[in-house]
Design an enzyme around this catalytic site. Structure first.
Site, PDB file in Angstrom:
ATOM      1  N   ARG A 165     -23.938 -31.274  38.600  1.00  0.00           N
ATOM      2  CA  ARG A 165     -23.554 -31.774  37.284  1.00  0.00           C
ATOM      3  C   ARG A 165     -22.431 -30.956  36.635  1.00  0.00           C
ATOM      4  NH1 ARG A 165     -26.061 -35.411  39.239  1.00  0.00           N
ATOM      5  NH2 ARG A 165     -27.806 -36.535  38.288  1.00  0.00           N
ATOM      6  N   SER A 214     -29.536 -39.627  31.367  1.00  0.00           N
ATOM      7  CA  SER A 214     -30.431 -38.466  31.407  1.00  0.00           C
ATOM      8  C   SER A 214     -29.978 -37.418  30.402  1.00  0.00           C
ATOM      9  CB  SER A 214     -30.453 -37.860  32.811  1.00  0.00           C
ATOM     10  OG  SER A 214     -30.999 -38.769  33.737  1.00  0.00           O
ATOM     11  N   GLU A 296     -27.728 -32.176  29.890  1.00  0.00           N
ATOM     12  CA  GLU A 296     -26.825 -32.930  30.752  1.00  0.00           C
ATOM     13  C   GLU A 296     -25.836 -33.719  29.898  1.00  0.00           C
ATOM     14  OE1 GLU A 296     -27.084 -36.280  34.264  1.00  0.00           O
ATOM     15  OE2 GLU A 296     -28.539 -34.652  34.218  1.00  0.00           O
TER      16      GLU A 296
END
Length: 308
Positions: A165, A214, A296
């Site tokens: 990520r 998310s 995130e």
């Protein structure tokens, strides 16, 4: 004084309607370039002391209620082309991930993992997005970008520092195109797989609610390539459940009852509601498990100056 442009340059542009969560204050300026030449010319002439912030479709973003003291650069037409050349799939940074997956499948190339990832290719590369065990890092060959000084550069994937990520793309650089290597596949079989992915997503995630995907990263094992162990037991939603935060609310913000790692705007939420609830989740999870969740969702901008 802003440089002359051929695209659209708007002062004091509210950003809430450009984000999936529908919150946030205005940007000092919003620049929507006509093409690469327009973008490069603007960046070359733009005051280097004034920050720039590349923005996609706002699918993974909270803009704080005080807005953003920067020039927000939002790519649109002219940056969303998709073409397939043998095993290579080349996509403009403004192309939607889902559209790239579909176009590749029609040409018999497998980038099906992109089908259910919200947002654009630019954001997917910057965040090394992934799903169903595949990540951008597994397929990316190279990217083209415009530097903060207005130079066009091509970078191999290895130079981006792709990890779980995240990437190390320099601040202020604007991605304009990415090339992926995609395995061959039967178009009909690839289409069926994508249909199954969509059905699985819609049965387990609050796709009808205003969310940004998310909220927190899974604290699972991962390697420098960005590959995560999707079978790992340590999932963010499990930790959130164990901390008793499924369905938790603050103002118009809520941790979804359907999937507790989704932060949703139930109507009338402010950015402060959403970010505040997220921070409370981090606190409660740490108290419960000793694990500190990492956001995130990207949060940018400032609080209102009159905040009490």
């Amino acid at each position: 004084m802003m440089p002359p442009v051929r695209g659209t340059l708007t002062e004091g542009r509210p950003l809430a309607d450009l984000t999936w969560l529908r919150v946030g204050g205005p940007a000092d300026w919003l620049f929507q370039p006509a093409d690469e030449e327009d973008l490069a010319g603007f960046l070359a002439a733009h005051d280097p002391a004034v920050p720039v912030f590349p923005m996609g479709v706002g699918s993974n973003l909270i803009v704080r209620d005080g807005g953003l003291r920067a020039v927000v650069i939002r790519l649109g037409r002219g940056f969303n082309g998709i073409r397939v050349e043998g095993e290579r799939v080349i996509a403009g940074a403004a192309a939607l991930d889902a559209h790239v997956a579909r176009r590749a499948a029609e040409a018999g190339r497998d980038l099906t993992f992109l089908r259910t990832i919200p947002g654009t290719i630019g954001g997917a590369v910057r965040m090394n997005a992934g799903c169903y065990g595949s990540y951008v890092a597994d397929h990316l060959i190279e990217v083209r970008a415009i530097t903060r000084e207005g130079r066009a550069v091509t970078l191999p994937a290895a130079d981006l520092g792709l990890a779980y990520r995240q990437s190390r793309l320099p601040e202020g650089w604007v991605l304009v195109e990415a090339a992926f290597r995609a395995d061959a596949g039967d178009p009909a079989a690839l289409a069926r797989r994508m249909d199954e992915q969509i059905a699985r997503r819609d049965s387990s995630q609050p796709t009808r609610d205003r969310s940004a995907g998310s909220t927190f990263r899974n604290p699972a094992g991962f390697s420098s390539t960005g590959r995560a162990d999707d079978t790992h037991e340590l999932k963010a939603w499990k930790l959130i459940d164990e901390a008793g935060m499924r369905g938790a609310r603050r103002g118009g913000a809520q941790m979804s009852e359907m999937h507790s790692n989704f932060l949703i705007n139930t109507g009338g939420a402010t950015a402060a509601d959403l970010e505040g609830l997220g921070e409370e989740v981090i606190k409660r999870v740490f108290q419960s498990s000793g694990i500190e969740l990492q956001w995130e969702i990207m949060r940018v901008g400032e609080e209102p100056v009159n905040k009490q």
